[in-house]
Design a protein around this motif. Structure first.
Motif, short mmCIF file in Angstrom:
data_model
loop_
_atom_site.label_atom_id
_atom_site.label_comp_id
_atom_site.label_asym_id
_atom_site.label_seq_id
_atom_site.Cartn_x
_atom_site.Cartn_y
_atom_site.Cartn_z
N THR A 68 19.64 -52.97 -44.69
CA THR A 68 20.34 -52.13 -45.68
C THR A 68 21.37 -51.18 -45.07
N HIS A 69 21.50 -51.17 -43.75
CA HIS A 69 22.62 -50.42 -43.17
C HIS A 69 23.96 -51.11 -43.46
N LYS A 70 23.92 -52.41 -43.78
CA LYS A 70 25.14 -53.18 -44.07
C LYS A 70 25.48 -53.15 -45.56
N SER A 75 24.30 -50.92 -53.93
CA SER A 75 25.71 -50.77 -53.54
C SER A 75 26.51 -52.03 -53.83
N GLU A 76 25.94 -53.18 -53.49
CA GLU A 76 26.72 -54.43 -53.61
C GLU A 76 26.79 -54.90 -55.06
N SER A 77 25.77 -54.61 -55.87
CA SER A 77 25.86 -54.98 -57.29
C SER A 77 26.83 -54.07 -58.02
N ALA A 311 28.94 -61.33 -47.68
CA ALA A 311 28.02 -61.09 -46.56
C ALA A 311 28.52 -59.93 -45.71
N PRO A 312 28.19 -58.70 -46.11
CA PRO A 312 28.70 -57.54 -45.38
C PRO A 312 28.05 -57.32 -44.02
N HIS A 313 28.86 -56.85 -43.08
CA HIS A 313 28.41 -56.34 -41.78
C HIS A 313 29.19 -55.05 -41.52
N THR A 314 28.68 -54.20 -40.66
CA THR A 314 29.43 -52.99 -40.33
C THR A 314 30.62 -53.35 -39.43
N LEU A 315 31.62 -52.50 -39.43
CA LEU A 315 32.79 -52.72 -38.55
C LEU A 315 32.37 -52.70 -37.09
N GLU A 316 31.39 -51.86 -36.78
CA GLU A 316 30.87 -51.79 -35.41
C GLU A 316 30.31 -53.14 -34.98
N GLU A 317 29.56 -53.80 -35.90
CA GLU A 317 29.00 -55.13 -35.60
C GLU A 317 30.12 -56.15 -35.46
N LYS A 318 31.12 -56.05 -36.31
CA LYS A 318 32.24 -56.99 -36.28
C LYS A 318 33.12 -56.82 -35.03
N ASP A 319 32.98 -55.67 -34.37
CA ASP A 319 33.81 -55.36 -33.21
C ASP A 319 33.24 -55.93 -31.91
N ASN A 320 32.11 -56.63 -32.01
CA ASN A 320 31.49 -57.22 -30.81
C ASN A 320 32.28 -58.41 -30.30
N VAL A 321 31.99 -58.82 -29.06
CA VAL A 321 32.59 -60.05 -28.52
C VAL A 321 32.11 -61.24 -29.34
N GLU A 395 39.78 -46.34 -49.82
CA GLU A 395 39.44 -45.41 -50.91
C GLU A 395 38.86 -46.13 -52.13
N ASN A 396 39.28 -47.38 -52.37
CA ASN A 396 38.79 -48.06 -53.58
C ASN A 396 37.82 -49.21 -53.29
N ILE A 397 37.41 -49.36 -52.04
CA ILE A 397 36.40 -50.37 -51.68
C ILE A 397 35.01 -49.79 -51.93
N LEU A 398 34.18 -50.52 -52.66
CA LEU A 398 32.84 -50.03 -53.01
C LEU A 398 31.72 -50.61 -52.16
N TYR A 399 32.03 -51.55 -51.27
CA TYR A 399 30.99 -52.11 -50.40
C TYR A 399 30.41 -51.01 -49.52
N LYS A 400 29.12 -51.07 -49.26
CA LYS A 400 28.48 -50.08 -48.39
C LYS A 400 29.07 -50.10 -46.98
#
Length: 444
Positions: A68-70, A75-77, A311-321, A395-400
């Motif tokens: 649920t950190h992602k 939030s997603e509904s 399928a959300p992930h955090t930007l930090e996760e997406k920033d990995n190699v 500003e208008n993105i509602l994804y967690k």
């Protein structure tokens, strides 16, 4: 509670016609020109706007429980409702994986309290839970989901005997992720020898290749034909796979059906250069030729459904190699809007968008009382302004997770109102905090 929508251009069952529509409580009570009713609680003048059935997204990952950190169901509904998605089918690879009836029902309990949209959760199949899978109630669960390509936890189903048994015994839709594990592993090793873990993401579509997809999806189709299973293949990504599907019989009679996701219709492998890992999905976004093949099959009805695989992930996760960067991105708030842009470009009609995003998921999963604008059906509705420019921004993105691969994109259409079971869930950009999502039921 009565709500009257006046002067809407209704898009439904391959027609566009101007009409009023009257909602009473959770149902569409009347569709007719010039409805004049007494004791109306709310009147919406929809002049110049289009009224669609609510979108049914047959493949999302809302990350609850365990991730649920992602993202989470609440939030997603909420983001879904903002994008005109009124019903979703969520996947079992949460933590723990939904691979027992008890774990599956836990998710339904969470959604009953937290979901803004209507919901269903698929039962997960593994190499060793057939007994649990066969307990699944086809009346109130959408499908059984199998990962035939690499996944999380114990969810890769790669035992041929188990697969054949599942396909032979499960009587509800079996939804599959098709990528061949062996091919992917060999391709990954080849690129790792050259680049280590930091493989340039532009090679993603060559690692999770056309061949990997086709080997797996063709095997699944072959097995479905052999066993008579009701097979639905998720997120197809290659032109080559399109030869596996047919368009010569009505959807309701098809035993083997196909889905495409918005990102495979929108991005190509050329976009890795600017978008990087933000568009790293499994299956991968592939070539322009593949995109063309998917569009062709969508328009000639070999592909039945458009979904998101949100399928959300955090930007930090997406920033990995590359090898540590998770695949997937959030899309459920923007899927309808993206497709409307292709309508504006003359690529697809409004009627066809409604067919693939609203009617067909309802037909394919046999969803009760939804997916169409009909008297006596649930009032899941979306009102659109096709001439309202806006740009996707933080500003208008509602994804967690707070980001989108579409950031900075300008769109020319907007969802202005969304009704979920007759409740005005979105009113000119404002989301009601009341939750009226219901568990989907299936006519089987």
């Amino acid at each position: 509670m009565k709500t009257l929508i006046k002067n809407a251009a209704i898009v439904n069952e391959n027609q566009i016609f101007e009409s009023d529509l009257l909602i009473e409580n959770d149902l569409i009570l009347k569709i007719s020109k010039n409805i004049s009713e007494e004791s109306i609680d709310k009147i919406i003048d929809a002049s110049g706007k289009y009224l669609l059935p609510g979108v049914i997204d047959d493949q999302v990952h809302f990350r609850e429980p365990g991730l649920t950190h992602k993202g989470d169901i609440e939030s997603e509904s909420r983001a879904a409702v903002a994008g005109g998605v009124t019903s979703f089918i969520e996947q079992p690879n949460t933590v723990p994986n939904a691979v027992t009836q008890e774990l599956l029902e836990e998710k339904y309990k969470i959604a009953a309290e937290k979901s803004f949209a209507n919901y269903s959760f698929s039962m997960g199949g593994t190499n060793d839970n057939l007994e649990e899978v066969l307990k699944t109630n086809p009346r109130n669960v959408a499908a059984v989901k199998l990962f035939l390509g690499s996944s999380t936890g114990n969810m890769l189903v790669d035992n041929p005997e188990t697969l054949e048994e599942i396909f032979s015994k499960v009587k509800m839709p079996i939804c599959v992720h098709c990528e061949d594990e062996k091919t992917i592993r060999e391709n990954t090793e080849k690129y790792q020898k050259q680049y280590g873990d930091d493989i340039p993401v532009k090679f993603h579509h060559l690692i999770r290749s056309e061949e990997a997809c086709y080997i797996s999806s063709s095997k699944a189709v072959e097995l479905a034909k052999k066993t008579g299973a009701r097979l639905h293949i998720y997120h197809l990504s290659t032109a080559k796979e399109m030869q596996l599907f047919q368009n010569d019989i009505p959807l309701k009679d098809k035993k083997i059906t196909a889905e495409v996701c918005v990102h495979h219709l929108h991005f190509t492998s050329e976009d890795y250069e600017t978008k990087g890992t933000l568009i790293k999905w499994n299956p991968a976004v592939k070539t322009q030729n593949d995109k063309n093949g998917l569009w062709e099959a969508l328009l000639d009805d070999r592909i039945d459904v458009i979904a998101t695989d949100h399928a959300p992930h955090t930007l930090e996760e997406k920033d990995n190699v590359y090898t540590k960067c998770p695949s997937g991105a959030p899309l459920v708030q923007h899927s309808l809007i993206v497709m409307l842009e292709y309508f504006k470009k003359g690529k697809i009609s409004l009627e066809k968008i409604v067919e693939k995003m609203c009617h067909n998921p309802a037909i394919l999963f046999e969803i009760e009382q939804r997916g169409f604008i009909r008297e006596g059906y649930k009032a899941d509705l979306v009102l659109l302004d096709l001439n309202d420019k806006w740009t996707v921004s933080r500003e208008n993105i509602l994804y967690k997770c707070g980001w989108s691969p579409l950031e900075g994109t300008q769109f020319s259409s907007k969802v202005t109102h969304t009704f979920v079971n007759g409740h005005l869930a979105l009113d000119n950009g404002k989301i009601s905090e009341e939750k009226h999502g219901e568990r989907l039921l299936f006519e089987r």
